[in-house]
Design a protein around this motif. Structure first.
Motif, PDB file in Angstrom:
ATOM      1  N   CYS A 210      -7.170  -9.412 -11.515  1.00 26.94           N
ATOM      2  CA  CYS A 210      -6.237  -8.425 -10.978  1.00 26.94           C
ATOM      3  C   CYS A 210      -5.173  -9.088 -10.119  1.00 26.94           C
ATOM      4  O   CYS A 210      -5.207 -10.277  -9.847  1.00 26.94           O
ATOM      5  CB  CYS A 210      -6.995  -7.351 -10.202  1.00 26.94           C
TER       6      CYS A 210
ATOM      7  N   CYS B 261      -8.654  -4.759  -5.495  1.00 28.29           N
ATOM      8  CA  CYS B 261      -7.997  -3.633  -6.181  1.00 28.29           C
ATOM      9  C   CYS B 261      -8.884  -2.403  -6.300  1.00 28.29           C
ATOM     10  O   CYS B 261      -8.440  -1.365  -6.760  1.00 28.29           O
ATOM     11  CB  CYS B 261      -7.511  -4.060  -7.560  1.00 28.29           C
TER      12      CYS B 261
ATOM     13  N   HIS C  42     -11.769  -8.621 -14.780  1.00 30.47           N
ATOM     14  CA  HIS C  42     -12.266  -7.251 -14.745  1.00 30.47           C
ATOM     15  C   HIS C  42     -12.440  -6.757 -16.185  1.00 30.47           C
ATOM     16  O   HIS C  42     -11.468  -6.750 -16.956  1.00 30.47           O
ATOM     17  CB  HIS C  42     -11.261  -6.364 -14.009  1.00 30.47           C
TER      18      HIS C  42
ATOM     19  N   CYS D  51     -14.202  -4.168  -6.603  1.00 30.53           N
ATOM     20  CA  CYS D  51     -13.370  -5.354  -6.349  1.00 30.53           C
ATOM     21  C   CYS D  51     -12.784  -5.227  -4.948  1.00 30.53           C
ATOM     22  O   CYS D  51     -12.152  -4.223  -4.636  1.00 30.53           O
ATOM     23  CB  CYS D  51     -12.261  -5.468  -7.388  1.00 30.53           C
TER      24      CYS D  51
HETATM   25 ZN   LIG Z   1      -9.486  -6.453  -8.580  1.00 30.82          ZN
END
Ligand SMILES: [Zn+2]
Length: 455
Positions: free
Chosen positions: A264, A336, A273, A333
């Motif tokens: 990300c 994000c 991801h 995460c």
């Molecule tokens: Zn992330």
């Protein structure tokens, strides 16, 4: 921060249990479909003594042996070439006329296999995830992306149609034409992003100023996407690419061409991801690469990734032993807020070395060495004096010294590197210093080994 979500919108409202239920439903349908349409799968189930009716849960499925691997895939391919007149394998579950995309592995370790074979319906799954990756990096429809890979039949080319479907125009330049052609096309077409290998992204940082007098930052890219080697997952490589290009570096992986995972938009790296849990169990089916025993995919678990398709028409994979060693990351995460599974690539089981009974992945050695930049350049080779995986200790590393390193300081640096490898990779190497700039720079994939034995 742009919160990363799953590629299929409907999944984003689901909790973990609902997602698990959906995977299980799809898995049952996929198994049924494979057995109904492929002689290969009927035979493998019978050889392994597996009865579809005994698979009553995801746990049952994940305790089955590996059903397919590269060798099986090659045999299946040979069989379909001989008896069905096509190269996709006897595990092809659709009519050969329905195949819309096919691409192969590089074939560096044997006959290439057509693993990246997609039927028309399969391409749509990839379209959605590639569009998500472009959108996450701020690449807009109508913009140009320099696509610098070995073109044609090779795996990465399978993402060209999805890129076009997302509205992005790939400027596809074959890397076999050399780095200078790439630089020329980058300057001629003014792309907003580049897709390439980590080796080439780094090579261009040195090469472009030599050829044009301008740094890579003058390309004004919004993103550099790398694939094929462990790249942005190494903090020093990520920092080098991002500071030189003046933009975010992302790494991505498209295992077997049907699913997608990417990192990300974050200063710190939080793994790739997995945005397509409705297409594949990846990366949540792990086994011990030696014993084949199932490993619970909790946060931090490490093992060989097993590929299982959940909704594939052309060449679905069921418990395919990939040889990829990954570490799974669970939980939101930190950057994000993505809630799905994330992964880091650790290495390949076929690269694995055994030094005094310890499993050592070359990529893990490289990760540690890279942490010593700029005292080293990051270029290195592992010397093999006998066929792997067994290594008679000490393992010899040839490491290129940094430009500013003085002879007097090398001994102390050796000691620090040895200590770091001892602590983190559990082996103590012998280090041979190589002059700055002396190791050959690879345009595509940087070789890991220097073989000093007769093959
Ligand atoms: Zn992330």
């Amino acid at each position: 921060m742009n919160r990363l979500r799953y590629a299929t919108q409907a999944l984003n409202g689901m909790n973990e249990e609902q997602l698990r239920d959906l995977q299980w439903l799809r898995l049952r349908q996929q198994i049924h479909y494979c057995l109904g349409t492929s002689e290969f799968y009927r035979r493998r189930f019978s050889e392994l003594g597996i009865d579809e009716r005994d698979i009553l849960s995801m746990e049952d499925f994940q305790s089955l042996p590996v059903i397919m691997n590269k060798e099986q895939e090659r045999r299946s391919q040979q069989e379909s070439l001989e008896h069905a007149g096509h190269p996709y394998g006897s595990h092809l579950c659709c009519a050969p006329e329905d195949v819309a995309i096919t691409a192969t592995t590089a074939g560096t370790t044997g006959v290439p296999t057509f693993t990246y074979t997609l039927a028309r319906g399969d391409v749509e799954m990839l379209n959605a995830s590639v569009a998500l990756m472009m959108g996450h990096a701020g690449i807009l429809p109508g913009e140009r992306v320099l696509f610098a890979h070995a073109l044609g039949i090779y795996a990465t080319s399978a993402v060209l149609p999805p890129l076009r479907a997302s509205g992005v125009l790939p400027i596809d330049v074959d890397v076999r034409g050399g780095a200078d052609a790439l630089i020329q096309f980058a300057e001629l077409t003014k792309p907003v992003a580049m897709m390439t290998t980590p080796s080439l992204a780094q090579f261009l940082i040195e090469r472009m100023p030599e050829r044009t007098g301008r740094p890579v930052e003058s390309l004004n890219l919004k993103a550099v996407f790398v694939v094929g080697e462990i790249g942005v997952g190494i903090p020093e490589v990520k920092a080098r690419i991002e500071s030189a290009y003046g933009c975010r570096g992302y790494d991505w992986i498209g295992p077997a061409g049907q699913t997608l995972a990417f990192s990300c938009d974050s200063d710190e790296y939080h793994g790739m991801h997995a945005v397509t849990p409705d297409h594949d169990l990846y990366p949540l089916d792990l086994v011990d690469p030696i014993t084949g025993a199932h490993i619970d995919p909790v946060d931090g678990a490490e093992g060989e990734a097993i590929y299982t398709s959940l909704k594939r028409k052309a060449v679905p994979l069921l418990r395919f032993g990939s040889g990829d060693i990954v570490r799974v990351l669970r939980g939101e995460c930190p950057s994000c807020g993505f809630t799905g599974a994330r992964l880091r690539v650790v290495g390949r089981s076929d690269d694995m070395l055994i030094v005094k009974g310890t499993n050592v992945y070359p990529a893990a050695i490289r990760t540690v060495i890279n942490e010593f930049i700029p005292e080293v350049t990051g270029h290195m080779r592992i010397v093999l004096t006998q066929p792997p995986p067994r290594v008679e200790p000490p393992l010899v590393l040839r490491i290129e010294r940094g430009a500013e390193m003085r002879d007097d300081d090398l001994e102390r640096l050796s000691a620090r590197i040895k200590q770091a490898l001892h602590d983190r990779v559990h082996m103590t190497p012998q280090i041979e210093w190589v002059e700055n700039g002396a190791l050959e720079r690879a345009v595509t994939k940087t070789p890991m080994f220097e073989r000093r034995y007769e093959a």
